[in-house]
Scaffold this motif. Structure first.
Motif, PDB file in Angstrom:
ATOM      1  N   GLU A 138     -48.775  10.480 -50.656  1.00  0.00           N
ATOM      2  CA  GLU A 138     -49.114  11.823 -51.093  1.00  0.00           C
ATOM      3  C   GLU A 138     -48.466  12.881 -50.203  1.00  0.00           C
ATOM      4  OE1 GLU A 138     -50.908  12.739 -53.755  1.00  0.00           O
ATOM      5  OE2 GLU A 138     -51.013  10.615 -54.345  1.00  0.00           O
ATOM      6  N   GLY A 177     -43.630  13.140 -47.937  1.00  0.00           N
ATOM      7  CA  GLY A 177     -44.288  12.418 -49.017  1.00  0.00           C
ATOM      8  C   GLY A 177     -43.307  11.614 -49.847  1.00  0.00           C
ATOM      9  N   GLU A 203     -42.943   9.805 -54.189  1.00  0.00           N
ATOM     10  CA  GLU A 203     -43.524   9.492 -55.497  1.00  0.00           C
ATOM     11  C   GLU A 203     -42.456   8.896 -56.394  1.00  0.00           C
ATOM     12  OE1 GLU A 203     -45.857  11.732 -59.223  1.00  0.00           O
ATOM     13  OE2 GLU A 203     -45.257  12.851 -57.433  1.00  0.00           O
TER      14      GLU A 203
END
Length: 608
Positions: A170, A193, A195
């Motif tokens: 995150e 982070g 993703e």
């Protein structure tokens, strides 16, 4: 402290640390695994491929993110000082000229890498260690011993590599503000982070200090540094990866007689492609810059150096064995107000390495060929043999060659350079033994390095210039040990180095022959308490060994407090006993460059 009489006591303590760990009795497997990752970490600099410290068949030191944050150094040299085989000299603290010596070799013989990109001044030959902010990095790897067969020119004493964070999970912001002695102010912020295969890390920092009197009667000498970092990568479904990294630091540092506006920068893009399940290929394009705008008693001058590099590496997995092969092209360019006879040079190299595992035997062999338009062709190689005596002890022996390339200043500086210079050449042998326990380790290394055609500034035929005149022999012993016991984190190192000029029988300048370091930290709930004790013997400031700089011992203390969720504070007390010590003396102007006295720094952080 001219003679650290406590060396023998500390040596006994070093040897006893792993035994203390063994005496702790039964521990859980999970705890041992966690300790093993810290005490036997993966290293990539030693062999261009991930290997644990014991598998690397090299003398390595890893300073991880936890140690960097605990010790919170103001400069990279603060974290390197008195590590196994490492010595540091400087013209004072806070951005003043610094040199790092690995195993007694010169600062020009220690390449500095940042995420695989070499940073240095092509005119001076060595990097500006003093302008790098440690808060931009999460890991430091120090590999001792020749690495010319992997990294080419100048890897005589070893290689230091700094790694920036990659980011994962995150989005995580972090902010740190602090300040302290010498009217010093520090601040940094980062966002990290990842993703869906994309990972990122962006950070910025600033340090500003009024400094102190590095030379008596010359007034405080200030320093400021602003650094920005970005690292971004994306991994595709098929396993291919693209990424980029960029780091730039700029600022101003004052010295006796003037000041310098400086900039240091590395930037690179890379692509990795799994061609088959066993064959991976990586291409990196990078640029490194060292820029300075100098204002001193001799006038104003500008010197900018730039190195552009293309490096192609291929890794082939053959069961337990691994082959690495590649090519590298680099171009140095120099510009500014100084009229060099030549202002650029190219280097083309090919290299290969075999990492062979015949358990309990292991073999590492490497070979590299460099073709440089300034100083010709060079071939370097290395061979390392390892044998696992049992589950704990690993014996290693190695031989390696390396060379140091003449710098632009040594070759082409107006009315000084010598274009007929040849590269320095070295041969090194090493014998080492490592003991790796679940919660402790120890490592013993003995080595000898012979350097021929040393480049030295000397008077010949009525001309003062650099010539290939000297030979050197460097031999030494290094002991490193560490343990993670209950809530204690302990690390210790003891180094003996004998760097001798074989032409004169004198010790090479500004190298201490003995050093020791002990770091201890303990977790106490929301608190951490720790300290570092560093002691070094005397050194000589001149080639005739007539100007002796006394040894010294300093104690640094630290405390951390997690006072609220996500919040922490850290207090650092440096040079607690206000020891005055000097590692560099200006013989021409007859004054010593003092290092910083007692100092205190407080910082508060959120996130991270």
């Amino acid at each position: 402290m001219n003679k650290p009489h406590s060396s023998r006591g500390l040596a006994f303590a070093l040897a006893a640390l792993p035994l203390a760990v063994q005496a702790q009795g039964e521990t859980t497997a999970a705890a041992d695994d966690a300790a093993s990752q810290t005490l036997n970490p993966l290293v990539v600099t030693a062999a261009l491929a991930p290997r644990t410290a014991e598998e690397s068949l090299a003398s390595v030191t890893v300073i991880d993110e936890q140690a960097l944050r605990r010790q919170d150094p103001k400069g990279i040299t603060d974290i390197l000082r008195a590590r196994p085989g490492v010595d540091v000299s400087s013209n004072g603290a806070f951005g003043k000229t610094s040199s790092v010596y690995l195993r007694g070799t010169g600062s020009e013989s220690t390449p500095l890498m940042i995420d695989g990109i070499r940073l240095r001044s092509a005119t001076l030959g060595s990097p500006a260690w003093q302008f790098l902010d440690p808060r931009m990095f999460e890991r430091v790897e120090v590999v001792r011993g020749p690495r010319g067969s992997l990294y080419g020119a100048d890897a005589v004493g070893g290689v230091v590599q700094l790694f920036t964070p990659r980011g994962e999970g995150e989005p995580t912001p972090s902010v740190t503000l602090g300040g302290g002695s010498f009217d010093t102010r520090r601040g940094s912020a980062a966002l990290s982070g990842g993703e869906g295969g994309t990972r990122y890390h962006v950070a910025a920092s600033h340090l500003d200090s009024n400094g102190y009197e590095i030379v008596d009667g010359q007034g405080d000498k200030s320093y400021d540094n602003t650094t920005g970092l970005v690292r971004l990568s994306h991994t595709f479904a098929g396993g291919a990866e693209l990424g980029l990294v960029g780091l730039r630091s700029r600022g101003n540092t004052e010295f006796v007689g003037g000041d310098t506006d400086y900039a240091q920068q590395v930037a690179g893009v890379y692509g990795e492609l799994p061609i088959t399940e066993a064959w991976g290929s990586r291409l990196t394009l990078s640029e490194a810059r060292d820029e300075s705008d100098n204002h001193d008693d001799f006038g104003d001058s500008v010197i900018d150096t730039r190195t552009r590099t293309a490096r192609w590496e291929n890794t082939l997995d053959l069961g337990p064995h691994q082959l690495v092969a590649g090519a590298e092209y680099a171009r140095d360019d120099v510009s500014g107000t100084t009229a060099y006879v030549e202002d650029s040079r190219d280097n083309l190299a090919v290299f290969s390495q075999a990492l062979l595992d015949f358990s309990p035997f292991s073999v590492q062999a490497a070979l590299r060929h460099d073709d440089n338009e300034a100083f010709g062709e060079e071939v370097t190689g290395s061979l390392a043999l390892g044998y696992a005596l049992d589950e704990i002890h690993t014996l290693r022996a190695s031989y390696g060659t390396a060379f140091r390339a003449p710098t632009f200043n040594e070759l082409y500086f107006p009315n000084f350079g010598n274009p007929d210079l040849e590269a320095e050449h070295s041969e090194s042998i090493e014998l080492g033994l490592r003991g790796q326990l679940g919660r402790g380790f120890w490592d013993l290394a003995l080595y000898r390095t012979e350097i021929d055609d040393m480049i030295a500034n000397t008077l010949r035929n009525g001309r003062f210039a650099p010539f290939n005149v000297d030979r050197a022999r460097i031999r030494g012993v290094e002991i490193a040990t560490g343990a993670d016991v209950n809530d204690w984190t302990l690390r210790a190192a003891l180094t003996y180095t004998d760097p001798e000029n074989r032409e004169t029988g004198k010790r090479l300048v500004r190298r201490a022959s003995r050093s020791l370091r002990f770091d201890a930290d303990r977790a106490l709930g929301d608190w951490t308490l720790g300290g570092s004790w560093i002691a070094q013997g005397h050194r000589y400031n001149d080639v005739d060994n007539e100007q002796r700089l006394p040894g010294f011992g300093i104690l640094n203390l630290r405390a951390g407090w997690d006072f609220a969720p996500g919040w922490s504070a850290r207090l650092m007390l440096e040079n607690v006993f206000d020891k005055e010590y000097v590692t560099t003396y200006d013989s021409f102007n007859d004054y010593a460059y003092r290092d910083a006295g007692r100092a205190a720094f407080l910082s508060v952080s959120f996130g991270g």
